[in-house]
Write a protein that holds these residues in place. Structure first.
Motif, PDB file in Angstrom:
ATOM      1  N   ASP A  58       0.848  -1.189   0.000  1.00  0.00           N
ATOM      2  CA  ASP A  58       0.000   0.000   0.000  1.00  0.00           C
ATOM      3  C   ASP A  58       0.888   1.245   0.000  1.00  0.00           C
ATOM      4  O   ASP A  58       2.115   1.149   0.031  1.00  0.00           O
ATOM      5  CB  ASP A  58      -0.989   0.006   1.187  1.00  0.00           C
ATOM      6  N   ILE A  60       1.196   3.531   2.256  1.00  0.00           N
ATOM      7  CA  ILE A  60       1.869   3.748   3.538  1.00  0.00           C
ATOM      8  C   ILE A  60       3.191   2.987   3.538  1.00  0.00           C
ATOM      9  O   ILE A  60       4.241   3.517   3.897  1.00  0.00           O
ATOM     10  CB  ILE A  60       0.965   3.251   4.694  1.00  0.00           C
ATOM     11  N   ALA A  61       3.112   1.742   3.111  1.00  0.00           N
ATOM     12  CA  ALA A  61       4.303   0.896   3.067  1.00  0.00           C
ATOM     13  C   ALA A  61       5.312   1.434   2.059  1.00  0.00           C
ATOM     14  O   ALA A  61       6.527   1.365   2.289  1.00  0.00           O
ATOM     15  CB  ALA A  61       3.911  -0.533   2.714  1.00  0.00           C
ATOM     16  N   ALA A  64       7.154   4.119   3.749  1.00  0.00           N
ATOM     17  CA  ALA A  64       7.993   3.554   4.804  1.00  0.00           C
ATOM     18  C   ALA A  64       9.244   2.899   4.212  1.00  0.00           C
ATOM     19  O   ALA A  64      10.369   3.112   4.697  1.00  0.00           O
ATOM     20  CB  ALA A  64       7.198   2.533   5.615  1.00  0.00           C
ATOM     21  N   ALA A  65       9.066   2.116   3.160  1.00  0.00           N
ATOM     22  CA  ALA A  65      10.206   1.442   2.536  1.00  0.00           C
ATOM     23  C   ALA A  65      11.181   2.462   1.959  1.00  0.00           C
ATOM     24  O   ALA A  65      12.403   2.280   2.018  1.00  0.00           O
ATOM     25  CB  ALA A  65       9.728   0.488   1.449  1.00  0.00           C
ATOM     26  N   ILE A  67      11.781   5.433   3.113  1.00  0.00           N
ATOM     27  CA  ILE A  67      12.564   5.979   4.230  1.00  0.00           C
ATOM     28  C   ILE A  67      13.602   4.958   4.701  1.00  0.00           C
ATOM     29  O   ILE A  67      14.765   5.296   4.938  1.00  0.00           O
ATOM     30  CB  ILE A  67      11.646   6.398   5.393  1.00  0.00           C
ATOM     31  N   GLU A  90       1.533  10.344   7.237  1.00  0.00           N
ATOM     32  CA  GLU A  90       2.133  10.039   8.544  1.00  0.00           C
ATOM     33  C   GLU A  90       3.637   9.806   8.412  1.00  0.00           C
ATOM     34  O   GLU A  90       4.436  10.319   9.198  1.00  0.00           O
ATOM     35  CB  GLU A  90       1.472   8.790   9.151  1.00  0.00           C
ATOM     36  N   ASN A  91       3.995   9.039   7.393  1.00  0.00           N
ATOM     37  CA  ASN A  91       5.416   8.734   7.233  1.00  0.00           C
ATOM     38  C   ASN A  91       6.206   9.873   6.603  1.00  0.00           C
ATOM     39  O   ASN A  91       7.435   9.939   6.758  1.00  0.00           O
ATOM     40  CB  ASN A  91       5.601   7.430   6.457  1.00  0.00           C
ATOM     41  N   TYR A  94       7.270  11.534   9.513  1.00  0.00           N
ATOM     42  CA  TYR A  94       8.383  10.782  10.104  1.00  0.00           C
ATOM     43  C   TYR A  94       9.702  11.144   9.413  1.00  0.00           C
ATOM     44  O   TYR A  94      10.724  11.362  10.066  1.00  0.00           O
ATOM     45  CB  TYR A  94       8.123   9.267   9.993  1.00  0.00           C
ATOM     46  N   LEU A 233      10.188  10.078  17.556  1.00  0.00           N
ATOM     47  CA  LEU A 233       9.980  10.827  18.803  1.00  0.00           C
ATOM     48  C   LEU A 233      10.934  12.011  18.845  1.00  0.00           C
ATOM     49  O   LEU A 233      11.973  12.000  18.184  1.00  0.00           O
ATOM     50  CB  LEU A 233      10.268   9.928  20.014  1.00  0.00           C
TER      51      LEU A 233
END
Lengths: 379, 273
Positions: A58, A60-61, A64-65, A67, A90-91, A94, A233
């Motif tokens: 998807d 999102i993934a 993420a990948a 990054i 969201e990512n 990040y 964080l």
């Protein structure tokens, strides 16, 4: 005579060419119209240069990948459109927080929601700036032609590497799917910027430490021998989380300053027939082509009209627009949305000139005649 | 006095950890460190990735390349790390909620691809960090702060899920059965493909207290008394297995690994040039 390659190609294809020229070695994404040719082109070309393409499960993934790859040292990119861009937010936040350099291509399509999937829009300019939560730096560039898509994709990678931040190539369906002749420069003529690597001993490495006035920390790739911690964080200069309000203040300020203190390096724009203009039409991306045609027509009719085109959408070229506002009687903002950048212009000019808007939200493009009619209405 | 293992594999200045007294996660984390040390891996070539939750704070304590990502997305980040740099040993630490709720899609697809990542699920049957809400692993009928009248969801069997999705190594152990756990993690790391090891943990603070499971010692004792090895279970009747759960190795097989298959494409194309 240089050995340049001349080709007929789409904006989406030029984006892939630009990315490869910039040194992209990783693409992680999920197909979505009208951005799919970016994925398809990357799938075909990356393994040919030893790079990696992966179609994730998807959007999102995919982000993420991208990054994850960037953290190993790869120049990484993902591409998407409207709803997929929402999923990636969201990512993207990040990546801003972890200072992972990467490029996100968003070939804007009509919305909200699934909207008109194959129709153009410029409805994501505010999402590009405010889509993820919290305060974070944003760089977004918007090309108006196929050739410029190539150039700006290279620039997106360079800015990502230089400032260690996600950079958005804000295409629209018009440019993404438009076919034009482009000349691809030879590799020698393309400026490539690589992220700063640490030179200290691993035990002295502060993953998020900066020296003096510097704003961008040196970045080791996972596996380079500098073991460090990355988190979304709030973290101190060692990279480890903390609840300290003081550290949070320092960190977020530095992240924002990376862009805010380098606006002059990042902002690009085009001025057209502005010398004696009394009215200026501000347009960007694919729609700017219609604006330019309208300005030409207006000039043919003896009207003192010019065009201002932000190439860098974020950070917004505030200084230039304020200068413009002090010179002209009217700014018309022309865009394929309900007035997203018009609001930004109003905010920036603070009443120094009249600001009006012409937009379209039905999936069609604005024609030069429609923009000309608006010019005449305002004059 | 700290053991040599802890000094060698943990960031001593980050300890003590934040987990509640009696939490099983420290035992599982130590198990991972022990497995890495037993295999003699180069610390610079190990990357430990996590999502969000109690378990996901583990990488901060471990002296490797460590990555604490967004909720549920550890495997997606780890996929990028592994594909971009296949020489790294990539280990994902995740919780039951992180892995099988928000991250469920990434879990099944990482397993389907058979990408060489070893995932260790710290299953404490609850969302601990957010204060005890029910997770996809909370048994039906149990209480959580968001299941005040008893959970009516049916729980996932995370090992079955991973096996069905194509993981080539799947095993389960518990915080009590720590030696087999270390062995399974070692075998998972050695497996060239996607490995899933479920570690049954205990959350006395939220799950245990709310469901009257006793203190942490009682919860470990429960693991001891209710875990049945999958091989021994074959000889037991349904009646004897009532209320028990299985530990042991469920899948150990071979299948083409993703990053190797991709490298074959690169090699083929470079020959064509």
């Amino acid at each position: 005579m240089k050995n340049n390659v001349v080709k007929l190609m789409q904006g989406n294809e030029a984006c892939v060419e630009g990315a490869i020229a910039a040194g992209m070695t990783f693409y992680g994404g999920y197909p979505i119209t009208p951005s799919t040719e970016v994925a398809e082109g990357s799938a075909e070309k990356l393994p040919r240069v030893g790079g990696k393409f992966i179609q994730m499960e998807d959007e999102i993934a995919g982000m993420a990948a991208t990054i994850g790859a960037a953290l190993t040292g790869a120049k990484a990119m993902t591409a998407t459109s409207g709803p997929g861009f929402s999923l990636k937010q969201e990512n993207i936040g990040y990546a801003a927080m972890a200072e992972a350099p990467c490029v996100i291509v968003n070939v804007q399509r009509h919305g909200p929601s699934t909207g008109l999937p194959t129709s153009p829009s410029q409805g994501d300019v505010m999402q590009a700036k405010w889509g993820t939560h919290g305060d974070h730096p944003v760089i977004a560039l918007s090309p108006s032609s196929v050739k410029e898509t190539f150039d700006l994709t290279v620039r997106c990678f360079n800015l990502a590497e230089k400032y260690r931040t996600p950079v958005i190539l804000l295409l629209d369906e018009i440019v993404g799917h438009m076919r034009e002749k482009i000349e691809i420069p030879s590799a020698d003529d393309i400026e490539i910027i690589d992220r700063k690597k640490p030179t200290c001993a691993p035990e002295d490495y502060l993953a998020y430490g900066v020296e003096g006035d510097e704003l961008v920390p040196a970045m080791a790739g996972f596996g380079d021998g500098y073991r460090y911690h990355v988190t979304g964080l709030v973290h101190d200069e060692t990279g480890f989380p903390t609840n300290s309000t003081e550290v949070a203040q320092t960190l977020i300020t530095r992240l924002m300053d990376k862009v805010e203190k380098n606006v002059d390096d990042i902002v690009e724009y085009e001025e057209f027939m502005l010398e004696d203009a009394e009215l200026v039409v501000l347009g960007y991306g694919g729609n700017a082509r219609a604006v330019k045609a309208a300005v030409r027509k207006a000039r043919e009719e003896g009207l003192k009209v010019g065009m201002f085109r932000p190439i860098t959408i974020w950070p917004f070229p505030e200084k230039q627009v304020i200068e413009l506002a002090n010179k002209v009687d009217n700014i018309i903002v022309s865009e394929l949305n309900y007035g997203q950048i018009a609001l930004e212009v109003e905010r920036v000019v603070k009443g120094a000139t009249k600001v009006s808007h012409i937009g379209k939200i039905n999936g069609e493009i604005l024609t030069p005649d429609e923009i000309l009619a608006k010019i005449k209405e305002v004059l | 006095m700290s053991s040599q293992l802890i000094q060698d594999t943990f960031r001593m200045n980050k300890l003590p950890h934040i987990w509640c007294p009696g939490c099983g996660h420290g035992i599982l984390m130590r198990g991972i460190a022990q497995a890495i040390q037993n295999l003699g891996l180069d610390k610079d070539k190990v990357c430990v990735v996590s999502g969000i939750g109690c378990s996901s704070r583990a990488p901060g304590y471990m002296d490797f390349n460590t990555l604490h990502t967004t909720h549920g997305r550890a495997l997606a980040f780890a996929t990028g790390v592994k594909l971009a740099r296949p020489e790294l040993t990539v280990i994902v630490i995740t919780g039951d909620g992180d892995a099988s709720a928000i991250g469920g899609n990434h879990l099944i697809h990482a397993a389907r691809r058979n990408i060489d990542i070893t995932t260790i699920v710290f299953n404490n049957n609850i969302y601990g960090m957010t204060g005890g809400q029910y997770s996809p692993a909370t048994p039906t009928g149990d209480l959580g702060t968001t299941a005040p009248y008893g959970n009516i969801d049916r729980p996932f069997d995370i090992c079955n899920l991973g096996a069905a999705a194509g993981a080539t190594y799947v095993a389960r152990s518990t915080a009590y059965h720590v030696n087999p756990l270390i062995k399974y993690i070692q075998k998972g790391i050695e497996n060239k493909g996607f490995s899933l090891i479920e570690g049954i943990s205990s959350c006395p603070t939220y799950y245990g207290r709310k469901n009257k499971k006793g203190d942490s010692v009682n919860m470990l004792k429960w693991q001891k008394d209710h875990a049945v090895d999958v091989k021994r279970a074959e000889k037991l009747t349904e009646e004897q297995l009532e209320g028990k759960f299985l530990i042991g190795e469920f899948v150990s097989t071979t299948s083409p690994e993703y990053t190797e298959e991709y490298q074959k494409i690169i090699d083929r194309l470079s020959k064509e040039r």
